[in-house]
Design an enzyme around this catalytic site. Structure first.
Site, mmCIF file in Angstrom:
data_model
loop_
_atom_site.group_PDB
_atom_site.id
_atom_site.type_symbol
_atom_site.label_atom_id
_atom_site.label_comp_id
_atom_site.label_asym_id
_atom_site.label_seq_id
_atom_site.Cartn_x
_atom_site.Cartn_y
_atom_site.Cartn_z
ATOM 1 C CD GLU A 83 -3.081 -0.620 0.065
ATOM 2 O OE1 GLU A 83 -3.136 0.551 -0.353
ATOM 3 O OE2 GLU A 83 -3.799 -1.531 -0.391
ATOM 4 C CD GLU A 114 4.696 -21.534 10.679
ATOM 5 O OE1 GLU A 114 4.583 -21.885 11.862
ATOM 6 O OE2 GLU A 114 3.863 -20.829 10.079
#
Length: 300
Positions: A83, A114
């Site tokens: 953004e 992960e």
């Protein structure tokens, strides 16, 4: 057993009968728990402030900010980083997100990625990290190996490191120059850290990116003066922003905006001072990107 001791993995006494609640009862329970998130965020604002100060200094000198995480934590980093270019016209490399499993993991889980601490370091190494950069490791549990590996590598390079977790005395905090431990308590749905934990992290990431960009001069009053007018909505927002600041008509705002290649800052400075596009751009550059200072620079 180590996992079960974490606050984020414990059972919430207020939702023990979740499966027997009506829809409205469940909604009220979730909403009541969500109300606690803002208070938890407020408690860690001093460390958020420290983080912003260091990020601002780094970006102002040409450094970069990296968000590193896995699963929901990684996705939140991607959302916030993505953004920045349209909202603040930042170059894509200024704020970046690195997610365990790569870009494909944003849409569907890549199991096991992960848990690889070395991969966290390797994925950061590819970015040619330097001591001018800042790395934030994001993990609700505070024990995810992937972002921990990234922070360990970052510290070796000399980059400033920040951890963002939702448990006290998190493992990842030991590898950070500044730790943000926003403890929101047990989730309504046990262990589902996409809920309160993720909400808290989203709030903090919004705060960090927004306040950093304010410090970089990308906000005037409470308006986005560095918005990238790349589509109709953003083009209209750019015109409305100019009108709001300078009180000119829609037609005038549109006219001046065309002269500035659709950049709001020089348009505002031009209207406020009567300067040419070249003069406005030069004043903005000499003022470090701040609109107020650019206007004063020309009018002094």
């Amino acid at each position: 057993m180590e996992l079960s001791n974490l606050t984020t993995e414990q059972r919430n006494k207020n939702s023990m009968s979740l499966d027997q609640m009506s829809i409205m009862e469940a909604l009220h329970t979730i909403n009541d728990e969500d109300k606690k998130v803002a208070q938890a965020v407020e408690a860690v604002l001093p460390n958020v402030n420290t983080s912003v100060e260091r990020i601002f200094k780094a970006l102002a000198k040409g450094g970069r900010l990296f968000y590193v995480g896995a699963g929901t934590s990684g996705r939140l980093g991607v959302i916030d980083a993505s953004e920045c270019p349209p909202t603040f016209m930042t170059p894509p490399e200024m704020v970046q997100a690195i997610m365990a499993g790569g870009n494909d993991a944003f849409f569907s889980a890549v199991e096991g990625c992960e848990d690889d601490e070395n991969q966290g370091a390797k994925d950061l190494e590819v970015k040619q990290l330097s001591s001018n950069d800042v790395v934030m490791g994001i993990t609700a549990s505070g024990r995810t190996p992937y972002p921990i590996g990234a922070l360990k590598y970052a510290r070796k390079i000399g980059a400033y490191t920040i951890s963002l977790s939702c448990n006290d005395n998190s493992e990842i905090s030991r590898h950070a120059d500044c730790e943000i431990e926003v403890v929101v308590g047990p989730e309504v749905l046990t262990g589902s850290t996409r809920m309160k934990a993720a909400t808290a992290h989203k709030m903090i990431l919004n705060m960090i990116s927004t306040t950093t960009m304010i410090q970089l001069g990308k906000v005037h009053e409470n308006l986005m003066v560095d918005v990238h007018a790349s589509n109709y909505k953003l083009m209209e927002r750019a015109k409305l922003t100019i009108m709001e600041i300078t009180q000119v008509s829609y037609a005038e705002a549109e006219k001046v905006l065309k002269k500035t290649n659709h950049e709001v800052k020089p348009a505002v400075v031009m209207i406020k001072t009567g300067a040419s596009f070249k003069e406005a751009a030069e004043a903005i550059n000499k003022s470090g990107g701040y609109v107020r200072q650019a206007i004063n620079y020309i009018l002094k």
